[in-house]
Design a protein around this motif. Structure first.
Motif, PDB file in Angstrom:
ATOM      1  N   GLY A  97       0.776  -1.234   0.000  1.00 12.91           N
ATOM      2  CA  GLY A  97       0.000   0.000   0.000  1.00 12.91           C
ATOM      3  C   GLY A  97       0.803   1.277   0.000  1.00 12.91           C
ATOM      4  O   GLY A  97       0.294   2.326  -0.402  1.00 12.91           O
ATOM      5  N   LEU A  98       2.073   1.233   0.451  1.00 10.98           N
ATOM      6  CA  LEU A  98       2.814   2.482   0.653  1.00 10.98           C
ATOM      7  C   LEU A  98       4.077   2.644  -0.188  1.00 10.98           C
ATOM      8  O   LEU A  98       4.546   3.767  -0.360  1.00 10.98           O
ATOM      9  CB  LEU A  98       3.202   2.615   2.139  1.00 10.98           C
ATOM     10  CG  LEU A  98       2.060   2.761   3.144  1.00 10.98           C
ATOM     11  CD1 LEU A  98       2.617   2.883   4.556  1.00 10.98           C
ATOM     12  CD2 LEU A  98       1.170   3.952   2.810  1.00 10.98           C
ATOM     13  N   LEU A  99       4.649   1.552  -0.670  1.00 12.72           N
ATOM     14  CA  LEU A  99       5.931   1.658  -1.365  1.00 12.72           C
ATOM     15  C   LEU A  99       5.787   1.554  -2.874  1.00 12.72           C
ATOM     16  O   LEU A  99       4.870   0.913  -3.388  1.00 12.72           O
ATOM     17  CB  LEU A  99       6.887   0.562  -0.868  1.00 12.72           C
ATOM     18  CG  LEU A  99       7.291   0.654   0.605  1.00 12.72           C
ATOM     19  CD1 LEU A  99       8.246  -0.476   0.960  1.00 12.72           C
ATOM     20  CD2 LEU A  99       7.916   2.003   0.919  1.00 12.72           C
ATOM     21  N   ARG A 100       6.738   2.198  -3.570  1.00 12.87           N
ATOM     22  CA  ARG A 100       6.767   2.171  -5.031  1.00 12.87           C
ATOM     23  C   ARG A 100       8.173   1.837  -5.494  1.00 12.87           C
ATOM     24  O   ARG A 100       9.148   1.985  -4.745  1.00 12.87           O
ATOM     25  CB  ARG A 100       6.353   3.535  -5.602  1.00 12.87           C
ATOM     26  CG  ARG A 100       4.972   4.023  -5.162  1.00 12.87           C
ATOM     27  CD  ARG A 100       4.673   5.394  -5.727  1.00 12.87           C
ATOM     28  NE  ARG A 100       3.390   5.924  -5.231  1.00 12.87           N
ATOM     29  CZ  ARG A 100       2.912   7.130  -5.543  1.00 12.87           C
ATOM     30  NH1 ARG A 100       3.623   7.930  -6.336  1.00 12.87           N
ATOM     31  NH2 ARG A 100       1.760   7.524  -5.058  1.00 12.87           N
ATOM     32  N   ALA A 101       8.286   1.389  -6.730  1.00 14.03           N
ATOM     33  CA  ALA A 101       9.601   1.094  -7.308  1.00 14.03           C
ATOM     34  C   ALA A 101      10.503   2.311  -7.190  1.00 14.03           C
ATOM     35  O   ALA A 101      10.074   3.443  -7.460  1.00 14.03           O
ATOM     36  CB  ALA A 101       9.456   0.678  -8.765  1.00 14.03           C
ATOM     37  N   GLY A 102      11.739   2.095  -6.771  1.00 16.41           N
ATOM     38  CA  GLY A 102      12.686   3.190  -6.563  1.00 16.41           C
ATOM     39  C   GLY A 102      12.788   3.632  -5.123  1.00 16.41           C
ATOM     40  O   GLY A 102      13.748   4.326  -4.751  1.00 16.41           O
ATOM     41  N   LEU A 122       9.798 -11.938   2.461  1.00 17.02           N
ATOM     42  CA  LEU A 122       8.996 -10.875   1.846  1.00 17.02           C
ATOM     43  C   LEU A 122       9.874  -9.750   1.331  1.00 17.02           C
ATOM     44  O   LEU A 122       9.648  -9.204   0.246  1.00 17.02           O
ATOM     45  CB  LEU A 122       7.997 -10.326   2.868  1.00 17.02           C
ATOM     46  CG  LEU A 122       7.164  -9.124   2.415  1.00 17.02           C
ATOM     47  CD1 LEU A 122       6.256  -9.500   1.252  1.00 17.02           C
ATOM     48  CD2 LEU A 122       6.348  -8.560   3.569  1.00 17.02           C
ATOM     49  N   TRP A 123      10.929  -9.402   2.097  1.00 16.46           N
ATOM     50  CA  TRP A 123      11.836  -8.353   1.640  1.00 16.46           C
ATOM     51  C   TRP A 123      12.545  -8.758   0.350  1.00 16.46           C
ATOM     52  O   TRP A 123      12.800  -7.925  -0.521  1.00 16.46           O
ATOM     53  CB  TRP A 123      12.864  -8.045   2.719  1.00 16.46           C
ATOM     54  CG  TRP A 123      12.374  -7.145   3.807  1.00 16.46           C
ATOM     55  CD1 TRP A 123      12.499  -7.337   5.155  1.00 16.46           C
ATOM     56  CD2 TRP A 123      11.695  -5.892   3.667  1.00 16.46           C
ATOM     57  NE1 TRP A 123      11.940  -6.297   5.847  1.00 16.46           N
ATOM     58  CE2 TRP A 123      11.447  -5.395   4.957  1.00 16.46           C
ATOM     59  CE3 TRP A 123      11.268  -5.150   2.574  1.00 16.46           C
ATOM     60  CZ2 TRP A 123      10.786  -4.193   5.185  1.00 16.46           C
ATOM     61  CZ3 TRP A 123      10.611  -3.953   2.798  1.00 16.46           C
ATOM     62  CH2 TRP A 123      10.381  -3.491   4.090  1.00 16.46           C
ATOM     63  N   GLN A 124      12.866 -10.035   0.218  1.00 18.45           N
ATOM     64  CA  GLN A 124      13.504 -10.484  -1.023  1.00 18.45           C
ATOM     65  C   GLN A 124      12.561 -10.279  -2.201  1.00 18.45           C
ATOM     66  O   GLN A 124      12.984  -9.859  -3.287  1.00 18.45           O
ATOM     67  CB  GLN A 124      13.905 -11.970  -0.907  1.00 18.45           C
ATOM     68  CG  GLN A 124      14.787 -12.313   0.281  1.00 18.45           C
ATOM     69  CD  GLN A 124      16.071 -11.507   0.340  1.00 18.45           C
ATOM     70  OE1 GLN A 124      16.705 -11.256  -0.682  1.00 18.45           O
ATOM     71  NE2 GLN A 124      16.463 -11.098   1.540  1.00 18.45           N
ATOM     72  N   THR A 125      11.291 -10.569  -1.997  1.00 10.54           N
ATOM     73  CA  THR A 125      10.294 -10.343  -3.051  1.00 10.54           C
ATOM     74  C   THR A 125      10.167  -8.863  -3.363  1.00 10.54           C
ATOM     75  O   THR A 125      10.101  -8.457  -4.532  1.00 10.54           O
ATOM     76  CB  THR A 125       8.925 -10.902  -2.611  1.00 10.54           C
ATOM     77  OG1 THR A 125       9.051 -12.294  -2.327  1.00 10.54           O
ATOM     78  CG2 THR A 125       7.879 -10.690  -3.684  1.00 10.54           C
ATOM     79  N   THR A 126      10.151  -8.047  -2.327  1.00  5.32           N
ATOM     80  CA  THR A 126      10.037  -6.595  -2.505  1.00  5.32           C
ATOM     81  C   THR A 126      11.219  -6.056  -3.307  1.00  5.32           C
ATOM     82  O   THR A 126      11.051  -5.204  -4.188  1.00  5.32           O
ATOM     83  CB  THR A 126       9.977  -5.912  -1.121  1.00  5.32           C
ATOM     84  OG1 THR A 126       8.886  -6.444  -0.384  1.00  5.32           O
ATOM     85  CG2 THR A 126       9.799  -4.406  -1.269  1.00  5.32           C
ATOM     86  N   MET A 127      12.409  -6.562  -3.014  1.00  5.23           N
ATOM     87  CA  MET A 127      13.605  -6.130  -3.747  1.00  5.23           C
ATOM     88  C   MET A 127      13.513  -6.508  -5.218  1.00  5.23           C
ATOM     89  O   MET A 127      13.912  -5.728  -6.095  1.00  5.23           O
ATOM     90  CB  MET A 127      14.844  -6.752  -3.100  1.00  5.23           C
ATOM     91  CG  MET A 127      15.141  -6.224  -1.707  1.00  5.23           C
ATOM     92  SD  MET A 127      16.357  -7.221  -0.799  1.00  5.23           S
ATOM     93  CE  MET A 127      17.842  -6.857  -1.738  1.00  5.23           C
ATOM     94  N   ALA A 128      12.961  -7.685  -5.510  1.00  4.40           N
ATOM     95  CA  ALA A 128      12.816  -8.118  -6.899  1.00  4.40           C
ATOM     96  C   ALA A 128      11.822  -7.252  -7.666  1.00  4.40           C
ATOM     97  O   ALA A 128      11.839  -7.228  -8.905  1.00  4.40           O
ATOM     98  CB  ALA A 128      12.381  -9.578  -6.940  1.00  4.40           C
ATOM     99  N   GLN A 129      10.978  -6.516  -6.934  1.00  5.83           N
ATOM    100  CA  GLN A 129       9.978  -5.653  -7.566  1.00  5.83           C
ATOM    101  C   GLN A 129      10.416  -4.193  -7.628  1.00  5.83           C
ATOM    102  O   GLN A 129       9.614  -3.319  -7.949  1.00  5.83           O
ATOM    103  CB  GLN A 129       8.642  -5.786  -6.814  1.00  5.83           C
ATOM    104  CG  GLN A 129       8.039  -7.182  -6.930  1.00  5.83           C
ATOM    105  CD  GLN A 129       6.798  -7.373  -6.072  1.00  5.83           C
ATOM    106  OE1 GLN A 129       6.499  -6.546  -5.213  1.00  5.83           O
ATOM    107  NE2 GLN A 129       6.078  -8.459  -6.304  1.00  5.83           N
ATOM    108  N   GLY A 130      11.679  -3.950  -7.301  1.00  6.73           N
ATOM    109  CA  GLY A 130      12.217  -2.608  -7.520  1.00  6.73           C
ATOM    110  C   GLY A 130      12.344  -1.723  -6.315  1.00  6.73           C
ATOM    111  O   GLY A 130      12.690  -0.545  -6.445  1.00  6.73           O
TER     112      GLY A 130
END
Length: 414
Positions: free
Chosen positions: A98-103, A119-127
């Motif tokens: 809900g709060l984070l965007r690529a970059g 979950l953080w590994q997944t988040t990193m893969a999404q930018g």
């Protein structure tokens, strides 16, 4: 009861439903199973959907039973609003959905629950960039902050090695830099510690654990403490700025993280958790006392190589834990000396149960490196200080003498 009086922790939670008024004089909020809510006036339905007046839209975004639990958790954390989710991971995932965007960039404690790390590994893969740091020292957090850092995320007491984050000074740093500070309070619970006191803007609780407390329902929550100024957060969509600024964060998370992501808590689970929460303080007093006694016994045993528990004077963050927390928690871990097989030891226990949950009424044990942290690999485990013989213990409410005798006999047999 005089609802203007400031009642204690347990009294407040115990009577919260009743004081808000319940159908037919019930003492608990009943289980509402309907996923749809009808309105006699179609204009009122539209007004509810537009956020102009309170009401229920659809079961995925809440219902009266879940709302009653949210109010209880909000009282516990002294927040301005709380959202409940299907699991604790659902709550954490909804924040980042809900709060984070690529970059964007996040600074996270490196001492994390295994699924949060995943979950953080997944988040990193999404930018989204993530920097893992030793959060027991605020200097490490400060060194990792960049111009794109949107969130600093820590756990109060890390699972399973019990490192305690430098919570107060990290909060001061985040306030000075205008960064959203998120604290996972699962290991301490609102009874032992309120992250609002150190400036956390959002607080995560895995309700499955000690708040529900009986291992019979999954759930998670996210509380906005009111400590963060959402007008300084760059990722709020204009559509969610129609409410008061203090509600911007939860409004967007409710839509993007709960409505769209779909990690909705069911009413039956909400009811189980709400009833369990009534005895949180009583259970925490007992489990913390048991954990302290067990940690001291294990530390004195020659067959134990190391014990990790903030209540021990030997713990590196014993001072921080003593200063901030009412008690030192019900989680500990320990390492056996070379030559003692951790599986043989676990199989000799009669009361403690090999299982993966935390915060149950029963004492639960698990060989960490071989189960919940197996997927991350030996190198990552080593960086987190997780030995191959590490055993995590979620201490329950058993009679203290029975619990100590169980571990002592298992060690003697080894």
């Amino acid at each position: 009861m005089n609802d203007k009086k400031n009642y204690g922790f347990t009294t407040t939670i115990l009577h919260n439903d009743r004081l808000k008024g319940i159908e037919h004089g019930s003492l608990h909020k009943p289980v509402h199973t309907s996923v749809a809510f009808g309105y006699a006036d179609a204009r009122q339905l539209a007004s509810v959907f537009q956020g102009k007046e309170p009401g229920f839209r659809y079961g995925r975004q809440g219902n009266p039973t879940i709302s009653a639990l949210e109010d209880k958790v909000n009282k516990m954390e002294q927040g301005v609003g709380t959202l409940c989710f299907a699991t604790g991971m659902g709550a954490i995932g909804a924040v980042f959905q809900g709060l984070l965007r690529a970059g964007d960039h996040v600074v996270s404690s490196s001492f994390l629950f295994g699924n949060t790390n995943s979950l953080w590994q997944t988040t990193m893969a999404q930018g989204v960039g993530v920097s893992f740091v030793d959060a027991t020292d605020v200097a490490n957090v400060e060194a990792a902050i960049t111009g794109q850092t949107r969130v600093v995320f820590v756990e109060t007491i890390a699972n399973p090695r019990t490192q305690v984050a430098d919570l107060q000074r990290i909060g001061e740093l985040c306030k000075a830099r205008g960064i959203l500070y998120i604290v996972d309070n699962t290991m301490t619970t609102p009874y032992l510690f309120r992250p609002k006191s150190v400036g956390a803007g959002l607080v995560v609780n895995a309700l499955t654990k000690s708040i529900g407390g009986h291992g019979n329902a999954l759930g998670g929550s996210l509380t906005d403490t009111g400590a963060y100024d959402w007008t300084s957060f760059p990722n709020i969509y204009e559509n969610y700025k129609k409410v008061a600024p203090a509600q911007w964060g939860l409004a967007q998370i409710r839509a993007k993280g709960l409505r769209d992501f779909g990690a909705s808590l069911g009413p039956e689970a909400a009811h189980h958790i709400a009833v369990g929460a009534e005895t949180l303080a009583l259970r925490m007093e007992r489990t913390c006392a048991n954990a302290q006694a067990l940690a001291e016994m294990l530390e004195a045993d020659e067959r134990v190589a190391a014990v990790h528990y903030p209540g021990l004077a030997s713990h590196p963050q014993h001072g921080i834990s003593s200063e901030l927390f009412r008690k030192h928690g019900s989680l500990l871990s320990f390492e056996l000396k070379d030559g003692i097989d951790c599986f043989d030891f676990l199989n000799r226990l009669k009361l403690a149960i090999p299982a993966s949950n935390l915060g149950d009424t029963r004492t639960l044990v698990i060989p960490v490196a071989h189960t919940i942290f197996y997927e991350m690999g030996a190198e990552r485990r080593a960086s987190m200080g997780i030995a191959e013989s590490l055993i995590r213990v979620s201490v329950g409410i058993e009679d203290t003498d029975d619990l100590l005798d169980d571990f002592a006999c298992a060690l003697e047999a080894c």
